[in-house]
Motif scaffolding. Structure first.
Motif, PDB file in Angstrom:
ATOM      1  N   GLU A  28       0.819  -1.112  -0.044  1.00  0.00           N
ATOM      2  CA  GLU A  28       0.171   0.015   0.059  1.00  0.00           C
ATOM      3  C   GLU A  28       0.873   1.374  -0.066  1.00  0.00           C
ATOM      4  O   GLU A  28       0.665   2.446  -0.786  1.00  0.00           O
ATOM      5  N   SER A  29       1.959   1.383   0.659  1.00  0.00           N
ATOM      6  CA  SER A  29       2.832   2.255   0.808  1.00  0.00           C
ATOM      7  C   SER A  29       3.471   2.427  -0.447  1.00  0.00           C
ATOM      8  O   SER A  29       3.577   3.606  -0.996  1.00  0.00           O
ATOM      9  N   TYR A  30       4.025   1.408  -1.058  1.00  0.00           N
ATOM     10  CA  TYR A  30       4.364   1.592  -2.557  1.00  0.00           C
ATOM     11  C   TYR A  30       3.516   2.398  -3.519  1.00  0.00           C
ATOM     12  O   TYR A  30       3.784   3.116  -4.155  1.00  0.00           O
ATOM     13  N   ARG A  31       2.271   1.544  -3.586  1.00  0.00           N
ATOM     14  CA  ARG A  31       1.365   2.368  -4.326  1.00  0.00           C
ATOM     15  C   ARG A  31       0.912   3.625  -4.095  1.00  0.00           C
ATOM     16  O   ARG A  31       0.903   4.630  -5.124  1.00  0.00           O
ATOM     17  N   PHE A  32       0.872   4.336  -2.952  1.00  0.00           N
ATOM     18  CA  PHE A  32       0.803   5.436  -2.422  1.00  0.00           C
ATOM     19  C   PHE A  32       1.986   6.456  -2.949  1.00  0.00           C
ATOM     20  O   PHE A  32       1.619   7.510  -3.635  1.00  0.00           O
ATOM     21  N   TYR A  33       3.198   6.175  -2.689  1.00  0.00           N
ATOM     22  CA  TYR A  33       4.337   6.962  -3.196  1.00  0.00           C
ATOM     23  C   TYR A  33       4.489   6.856  -4.551  1.00  0.00           C
ATOM     24  O   TYR A  33       4.720   7.951  -4.993  1.00  0.00           O
ATOM     25  N   ALA A  91      12.467  10.096  -3.608  1.00  0.00           N
ATOM     26  CA  ALA A  91      12.991   9.341  -2.181  1.00  0.00           C
ATOM     27  C   ALA A  91      12.311   8.552  -1.657  1.00  0.00           C
ATOM     28  O   ALA A  91      12.451   7.367  -1.311  1.00  0.00           O
ATOM     29  N   ASN A  92      10.819   9.114  -1.313  1.00  0.00           N
ATOM     30  CA  ASN A  92       9.938   8.301  -0.720  1.00  0.00           C
ATOM     31  C   ASN A  92       9.631   6.890  -1.437  1.00  0.00           C
ATOM     32  O   ASN A  92       9.342   6.029  -1.141  1.00  0.00           O
ATOM     33  N   PHE A  93       9.446   7.213  -2.740  1.00  0.00           N
ATOM     34  CA  PHE A  93       9.249   6.172  -3.587  1.00  0.00           C
ATOM     35  C   PHE A  93      10.147   5.239  -3.716  1.00  0.00           C
ATOM     36  O   PHE A  93      10.017   3.961  -3.748  1.00  0.00           O
ATOM     37  N   LYS A  94      11.400   5.371  -3.658  1.00  0.00           N
ATOM     38  CA  LYS A  94      12.505   4.592  -3.968  1.00  0.00           C
ATOM     39  C   LYS A  94      12.823   3.565  -2.623  1.00  0.00           C
ATOM     40  O   LYS A  94      12.825   2.613  -2.610  1.00  0.00           O
ATOM     41  N   ASP A  99      11.652  -1.449   0.159  1.00  0.00           N
ATOM     42  CA  ASP A  99      10.939  -2.018   1.244  1.00  0.00           C
ATOM     43  C   ASP A  99       9.962  -3.293   0.837  1.00  0.00           C
ATOM     44  O   ASP A  99       9.956  -4.314   1.154  1.00  0.00           O
ATOM     45  N   LEU A 100       9.365  -3.073  -0.569  1.00  0.00           N
ATOM     46  CA  LEU A 100       8.652  -4.333  -1.024  1.00  0.00           C
ATOM     47  C   LEU A 100       9.403  -5.174  -1.494  1.00  0.00           C
ATOM     48  O   LEU A 100       9.294  -6.242  -1.648  1.00  0.00           O
ATOM     49  N   GLN A 101      10.688  -4.815  -2.283  1.00  0.00           N
ATOM     50  CA  GLN A 101      11.402  -5.762  -2.872  1.00  0.00           C
ATOM     51  C   GLN A 101      12.352  -6.601  -1.688  1.00  0.00           C
ATOM     52  O   GLN A 101      12.273  -7.851  -2.086  1.00  0.00           O
ATOM     53  N   ASN A 102      12.388  -6.061  -0.799  1.00  0.00           N
ATOM     54  CA  ASN A 102      13.000  -6.834   0.386  1.00  0.00           C
ATOM     55  C   ASN A 102      12.109  -7.771   0.904  1.00  0.00           C
ATOM     56  O   ASN A 102      12.467  -8.916   1.030  1.00  0.00           O
ATOM     57  N   MET A 103      10.832  -7.568   0.912  1.00  0.00           N
ATOM     58  CA  MET A 103       9.722  -8.340   1.347  1.00  0.00           C
ATOM     59  C   MET A 103       9.460  -9.405   0.661  1.00  0.00           C
ATOM     60  O   MET A 103       9.422 -10.674   0.982  1.00  0.00           O
TER      61      MET A 103
END
Length: 145
Positions: A28-33, A91-94, A99-103
């Motif tokens: 959700e954070s990824y989509r938001f940013y 920066a927020n998107f990266k 974070d998504l890639q690590n998950m």
């Protein structure tokens, strides 16, 4: 292909895992940013300027230092890259993307190792690639040959 009860169960579990990933706070954070980055005209202008100079940079790279605009293009690409990277939305998107890639890497390792400890999962993250601790320069003694 005949569907066995086991393969149907695996597919159901995979669908549940997919939904969990898509509904996670990290996704959700990824989509938001991503949305914020795409909707900010200021950010998009920085990205567009960087992409234009990047095309010039690729042309300069063919000739190297002998290109007449080498110094100008090299300085411009560094400045625009820094400006783009320091943009709050980028920066927020990266960070959200990492974070998504690590998950996803962690999930890949868990799924792979649930099948067998000897499965190599390409994560791109050296933290997870512990099957070859000595590096591949160890003469094959690490077992990753």
């Amino acid at each position: 292909m005949l569907a066995t009860l086991e393969s149907v169960k695996i597919m159901d579990e995979a669908n549940i895992l997919t939904r969990m990933i898509l509904e996670s706070d990290i996704a959700e954070s990824y989509r938001f940013y991503l949305y914020k980055m795409k909707k900010s005209q200021k950010t998009q202008d920085k990205i567009k300027a960087f992409v234009q100079v990047k095309e010039q940079y690729e042309d300069v790279q063919r000739f190297g230092r002998y290109h007449p605009d080498y110094k100008k293009v090299m300085q411009s690409i560094r400045e625009l890259k820094r400006e783009m990277d320091l943009d709050e939305n980028v920066a927020n998107f990266k960070k959200a993307e990492n974070d998504l890639q690590n998950m996803l890497d962690e999930i890949s390792v868990l799924v792979g190792h649930s099948v067998s400890e000897h499965i190599k999962v390409p994560t791109g993250n050296p933290f997870f690639e512990s099957s070859c601790s000595g590096g591949c320069g160890s003469g094959g003694s690490c077992g990753c040959s």
